[in-house]
Design a protein around this motif. Structure first.
Motif, mmCIF file in Angstrom:
data_model
loop_
_atom_site.group_PDB
_atom_site.id
_atom_site.type_symbol
_atom_site.label_atom_id
_atom_site.label_comp_id
_atom_site.label_asym_id
_atom_site.label_seq_id
_atom_site.Cartn_x
_atom_site.Cartn_y
_atom_site.Cartn_z
ATOM 1 N N PRO A 41 8.421 -12.299 33.060
ATOM 2 C CA PRO A 41 8.890 -11.016 32.539
ATOM 3 C C PRO A 41 7.891 -9.867 32.753
ATOM 4 C CG PRO A 41 9.381 -12.747 30.974
ATOM 5 C CD PRO A 41 8.499 -13.350 32.040
ATOM 6 N N GLU A 42 6.609 -10.184 32.854
ATOM 7 C CA GLU A 42 5.587 -9.158 33.100
ATOM 8 C C GLU A 42 5.637 -8.641 34.537
ATOM 9 O OE1 GLU A 42 3.655 -8.044 30.667
ATOM 10 O OE2 GLU A 42 4.521 -9.490 29.277
ATOM 11 N N LEU A 43 6.214 -9.414 35.440
ATOM 12 C CA LEU A 43 6.235 -9.052 36.862
ATOM 13 C C LEU A 43 7.485 -8.284 37.271
ATOM 14 C CD1 LEU A 43 4.902 -12.448 38.255
ATOM 15 C CD2 LEU A 43 3.626 -10.318 37.985
ATOM 16 N N PHE A 48 8.019 -5.557 44.696
ATOM 17 C CA PHE A 48 8.301 -6.927 45.130
ATOM 18 C C PHE A 48 7.850 -7.128 46.566
ATOM 19 C CE2 PHE A 48 10.849 -10.758 45.916
ATOM 20 C CZ PHE A 48 10.387 -11.494 44.848
ATOM 21 N N ASN A 49 6.561 -7.401 46.713
ATOM 22 C CA ASN A 49 5.970 -7.674 48.017
ATOM 23 C C ASN A 49 5.512 -9.139 48.050
ATOM 24 O OD1 ASN A 49 3.618 -7.706 46.457
ATOM 25 N ND2 ASN A 49 3.107 -5.595 46.948
ATOM 26 N N ASP A 50 4.806 -9.523 49.098
ATOM 27 C CA ASP A 50 4.378 -10.916 49.238
ATOM 28 C C ASP A 50 3.459 -11.360 48.100
ATOM 29 O OD1 ASP A 50 5.860 -11.229 51.518
ATOM 30 O OD2 ASP A 50 4.184 -10.857 52.887
ATOM 31 N N ALA A 51 2.582 -10.469 47.639
ATOM 32 C CA ALA A 51 1.664 -10.823 46.553
ATOM 33 C C ALA A 51 2.427 -11.073 45.252
ATOM 34 C CB ALA A 51 0.628 -9.719 46.357
ATOM 35 N N THR A 52 3.399 -10.231 44.959
ATOM 36 C CA THR A 52 4.192 -10.415 43.744
ATOM 37 C C THR A 52 5.031 -11.680 43.838
ATOM 38 O OG1 THR A 52 4.269 -8.028 43.404
ATOM 39 C CG2 THR A 52 5.867 -9.353 42.199
ATOM 40 N N ARG A 53 5.596 -11.927 45.000
ATOM 41 C CA ARG A 53 6.384 -13.149 45.198
ATOM 42 C C ARG A 53 5.520 -14.382 44.932
ATOM 43 N NH1 ARG A 53 11.167 -14.416 47.933
ATOM 44 N NH2 ARG A 53 11.327 -12.276 48.636
ATOM 45 N N LEU A 78 13.128 -18.039 45.040
ATOM 46 C CA LEU A 78 14.056 -17.014 44.564
ATOM 47 C C LEU A 78 15.103 -16.742 45.623
ATOM 48 C CD1 LEU A 78 11.769 -14.321 42.933
ATOM 49 C CD2 LEU A 78 13.352 -15.844 41.787
ATOM 50 N N GLN A 79 16.359 -16.619 45.217
ATOM 51 C CA GLN A 79 17.419 -16.258 46.165
ATOM 52 C C GLN A 79 17.485 -14.757 46.389
ATOM 53 O OE1 GLN A 79 21.286 -17.708 45.142
ATOM 54 N NE2 GLN A 79 20.721 -19.838 45.418
ATOM 55 N N ASP A 80 17.150 -13.973 45.359
ATOM 56 C CA ASP A 80 17.250 -12.521 45.444
ATOM 57 C C ASP A 80 15.949 -11.948 45.994
ATOM 58 O OD1 ASP A 80 18.150 -9.965 45.213
ATOM 59 O OD2 ASP A 80 18.481 -10.023 43.056
ATOM 60 N N ALA A 81 16.013 -10.762 46.570
ATOM 61 C CA ALA A 81 14.841 -10.125 47.156
ATOM 62 C C ALA A 81 14.105 -9.240 46.161
ATOM 63 C CB ALA A 81 15.250 -9.309 48.376
ATOM 64 N N SER A 82 14.547 -9.184 44.917
ATOM 65 C CA SER A 82 13.867 -8.370 43.913
ATOM 66 C C SER A 82 13.906 -9.087 42.575
ATOM 67 C CB SER A 82 14.529 -7.004 43.791
ATOM 68 O OG SER A 82 15.784 -7.132 43.160
ATOM 69 N N LEU A 83 13.250 -8.498 41.591
ATOM 70 C CA LEU A 83 13.233 -9.086 40.258
ATOM 71 C C LEU A 83 14.054 -8.252 39.279
ATOM 72 C CD1 LEU A 83 9.497 -10.140 39.881
ATOM 73 C CD2 LEU A 83 11.470 -11.606 40.187
ATOM 74 N N GLN A 84 14.976 -7.465 39.767
ATOM 75 C CA GLN A 84 15.772 -6.605 38.898
ATOM 76 C C GLN A 84 17.004 -7.330 38.392
ATOM 77 O OE1 GLN A 84 14.310 -3.773 38.005
ATOM 78 N NE2 GLN A 84 12.705 -4.520 39.356
#
Length: 114
Positions: A41-43, A48-53, A78-84
């Motif tokens: 939840p903090e992320l 959403f780049n390679d480091a966050t992934r 993760l299937q989605d490309a973002s954390l939204q």
């Protein structure tokens, strides 16, 4: 027991429900169990780049390994490309007590949506 309906569920379904709870619970929010949860939840608001992934995968694996002893993980993605809003996490591994392969797609509600 299903946390939404109260009906009986299988062990594999309970594992999935437990992992979803672990991954969507912010650290420090459980009374008497402050270490329970995850950094995911903090992320949510991070770019959403390679480091966050990598942080997402590391935080998820560490939390699952600590709080769900019935599972041995082999892959998480993760299937989605973002954390939204809602994302789907693919989890593969082994259900240890059942001695069977485990493969699940868990929808996780991370954003502020309902």
């Amino acid at each position: 027991m299903n946390c939404d309906t109260g009906s009986a569920i299988s062990t594999v379904e309970h594992i999935g429900q437990s992992i979803s709870d672990i991954l969507t619970t912010r650290l420090g929010t459980r009374v008497m169990r402050r270490e329970y949860g995850n950094l995911l939840p903090e992320l949510v608001d991070q770019p959403f780049n390679d480091a966050t992934r990598l942080r997402v995968y590391a935080a998820s694996v560490m939390a699952i390994m600590r709080w769900e002893p019935r599972v041995s993980l082999t892959r998480i993605q993760l299937q989605d490309a973002s954390l939204q809003d809602q994302v789907v996490m693919d989890i593969e591994g082994r259900a240890l007590y059942l001695n069977q392969a485990l493969s699940m797609n868990l929808p996780l509600q991370l954003g502020g949506g309902a």
